[in-house]
Enzyme design. Structure first.
Site, PDB file in Angstrom:
ATOM      1  CG  HIS A   1      -1.944   1.264   1.515  1.00 31.02           C
ATOM      2  ND1 HIS A   1      -3.173   0.841   0.980  1.00 31.02           N
ATOM      3  CD2 HIS A   1      -1.662   2.451   1.530  1.00 31.02           C
ATOM      4  CE1 HIS A   1      -3.944   2.040   1.101  1.00 31.02           C
ATOM      5  NE2 HIS A   1      -3.163   2.858   1.666  1.00 31.02           N
TER       6      HIS A   1
ATOM      7  CG  HIS B   1       1.060   5.891   9.420  1.00 29.49           C
ATOM      8  ND1 HIS B   1       2.491   5.797   9.486  1.00 29.49           N
ATOM      9  CD2 HIS B   1       1.086   7.221   9.163  1.00 29.49           C
ATOM     10  CE1 HIS B   1       3.099   6.677   8.909  1.00 29.49           C
ATOM     11  NE2 HIS B   1       2.055   7.734   8.831  1.00 29.49           N
TER      12      HIS B   1
ATOM     13  CD  GLU C   1      -2.115  10.827   9.125  1.00 24.98           C
ATOM     14  OE1 GLU C   1      -2.929  10.363   8.680  1.00 24.98           O
ATOM     15  OE2 GLU C   1      -0.877  10.506   8.839  1.00 24.98           O
TER      16      GLU C   1
ATOM     17  CE1 TYR D   1      -9.819   6.928   3.664  1.00 26.82           C
ATOM     18  CE2 TYR D   1      -9.743   6.321   6.000  1.00 26.82           C
ATOM     19  CZ  TYR D   1      -9.365   6.535   5.159  1.00 26.82           C
ATOM     20  OH  TYR D   1      -7.854   6.334   4.779  1.00 26.82           O
TER      21      TYR D   1
ATOM     22  CG  HIS E   1      -5.830   9.906  13.426  1.00 28.10           C
ATOM     23  ND1 HIS E   1      -6.222   9.538  12.201  1.00 28.10           N
ATOM     24  CD2 HIS E   1      -6.828   9.459  14.293  1.00 28.10           C
ATOM     25  CE1 HIS E   1      -7.245   8.693  12.271  1.00 28.10           C
ATOM     26  NE2 HIS E   1      -7.748   8.973  13.683  1.00 28.10           N
TER      27      HIS E   1
ATOM     28  CG  HIS F   1      -3.712   7.184  12.540  1.00 24.05           C
ATOM     29  ND1 HIS F   1      -2.679   7.994  13.028  1.00 24.05           N
ATOM     30  CD2 HIS F   1      -3.481   7.349  11.349  1.00 24.05           C
ATOM     31  CE1 HIS F   1      -1.998   8.293  12.049  1.00 24.05           C
ATOM     32  NE2 HIS F   1      -2.575   8.116  10.848  1.00 24.05           N
TER      33      HIS F   1
END
Length: 438
Positions: A290, A333, A339, A348, A363, A369
């Protein structure tokens, strides 16, 4: 505002004149002794005079009256929840999520009075920092205009169309489009019913297209898809036209006897503009893993550190997901950036339940998160076939190298902060085993 015309390009040198007054633009110079039609020449500077040629931003406006004709500014209280007071609440590193912000149903609230600050960092007086606002309104601005002395507004509509009149001309902005109104530009917003959206404000500089590096010459947001309005003027006498100025985090009002949208012609490279997010050319993995979300950057406001942004505007548009042997949703992450995410429409992929259109999440830097439990379990077991994801969805992120604080309105007054957000990760199973292949 049907059939509006625009000029195409990003950071270009433009020129435009209202067809009702041909020849309004002077030839070969900026400030002739006498302008055509008895107009006044006025320069709007978006950078220092001595900035490098590649960084210099300015436009010349040829208007019926110069901007200086107004009565003194006085402090305004039309928007009590617009603030840059980051110390009203204690610091809070927790993951934060807001349910959809309420649009007012009582009284008349326009764009300027409907501004609410959610979070931010820095100080407009030192020209360093950002602020994130939402606008919640139900009526159009009448005989009033707004301009921002502190920085640039990147406006993201979520519900309702914005008909924006600027000194440079008119723009229509619908959900899944954005508009950027740069520092000092006067504008008014007309709406048709309940309207809601997000604003990223930057104090440091102006938004740019990100460098493409190995991607090459084309991709992401292409310059040709950015649109700037063509000249349009109104010669309108108004006894008490209100000019609203955002200055050092506060609002001020001045009264003048005419509309400020009296620019008959203009030329330059410092302009308002719009962009349709559906035109974004997505770059993605076609093998495994990803990719980092930086591949989805539409616009960036860089800091003085190479590769580090004061703010990035990032989107997560519909796209094909084809990676092999890969956990395809966003990875878990912890980030040295802050963010802030919003949702324009749809759902989402990493949090389909509680993250809703018109809501938001924050975040903070180094706060962990990632996908909720339901997303993780499903994505860990799904058959990895080519799949079109995020169809009918548009999520976005305001990402910043600054550590943002949430305002009192964001913590308490709005009553939309989801105190149970942390629980979406609590059902993540412990999968550790003495078997290498589970």
């Amino acid at each position: 505002m049907a059939n509006l015309k625009y000029l195409s390009g990003f950071g270009s040198e433009f020129s435009s004149e209202d067809p009702r007054r041909p020849g309004a633009l002077p030839e070969g110079q900026n400030s002739p002794q006498r302008c055509a039609y008895g107009l006044y020449a006025e320069q709007l500077s978006g950078s220092a005079f001595t900035a490098s040629r590649t960084e210099n931003r300015r436009s010349w406006l040829y208007r019926i009256r110069p901007s200086v004709i107004h009565k003194p500014f006085v402090r305004s209280k039309i928007s009590e929840h617009l603030t840059h007071k980051w110390d009203d609440e204690e610091p809070n590193p927790n993951q934060s999520r807001w349910l959809p912000f309420d649009i007012p149903t009582q009284g008349s609230v326009d764009f300027a009075s409907g501004l609410h600050t959610v979070c931010g960092a820095g100080d407009p007086r030192s020209r360093h920092g950002i602020a994130i606002h939402v606008y919640l309104c139900n009526t159009s601005m009448e005989n009033s205009a707004f301009y921002n002395s502190d920085g640039d507004f990147l406006i993201v509509p979520q519900q309702g169309t914005l008909n924006i009149t600027t000194e440079f001309g008119k723009m229509e902005i619908r959900p899944n489009e954005i508009a950027v109104i740069q520092q000092g530009m006067r504008f008014a917003v007309a709406v048709d019913g309940p309207t809601r959206g997000y604003i990223l404000e930057v104090f440091d500089g102006h938004f740019k297209l990100p460098d493409l590096g190995p991607i090459g010459a084309n991709g992401l947001a292409n310059p040709r898809d950015f649109l700037t309005p063509v000249a349009y003027y109104e010669d309108k006498e108004v006894p008490d036209f209100k000019i609203i100025n955002k200055y050092q985090g506060a609002l001020f009002e001045a009264v003048q006897g005419h509309s400020p949208f009296d620019v008959v012609a203009w030329h330059g490279n410092y302009v308002p503009y719009k962009y349709d997010l559906s035109k974004f050319m997505v770059i993605n993995s076609v093998s495994f893993d990803h990719c980092d979300p930086s591949i989805f950057t539409v616009l960036t406001c860089p800091s003085t550190k190479p590769g580090v942004a004061i703010a990035d505007f990032v989107i997560f548009p519909p796209r094909w997901s084809v990676q092999e042997n890969t956990f395809r949703p966003p990875y878990y992450h912890r980030n040295c950036m802050s963010e802030f995410m919003g949702l324009i429409l749809g759902s989402y992929e990493a949090k389909e339940g509680g993250f809703l259109p018109g809501g938001a999440s924050l975040h903070s830097m180094m706060t962990p998160h990632g996908p909720d439990a339901q997303c993780f379990v499903g994505a860990s077991k799904e058959k990895l076939v080519p799949q079109k994801i995020a169809v009918g969805t548009q999520a976005f992120m305001f990402e910043s190298s600054l550590s943002m604080a949430i305002t009192k309105w964001g913590v308490e007054t709005c009553k939309k902060l989801d105190g149970n957000y942390y629980q979406c990760w609590h059902n993540l199973p412990k999968l550790f085993s003495d078997k290498i292949d589970i």
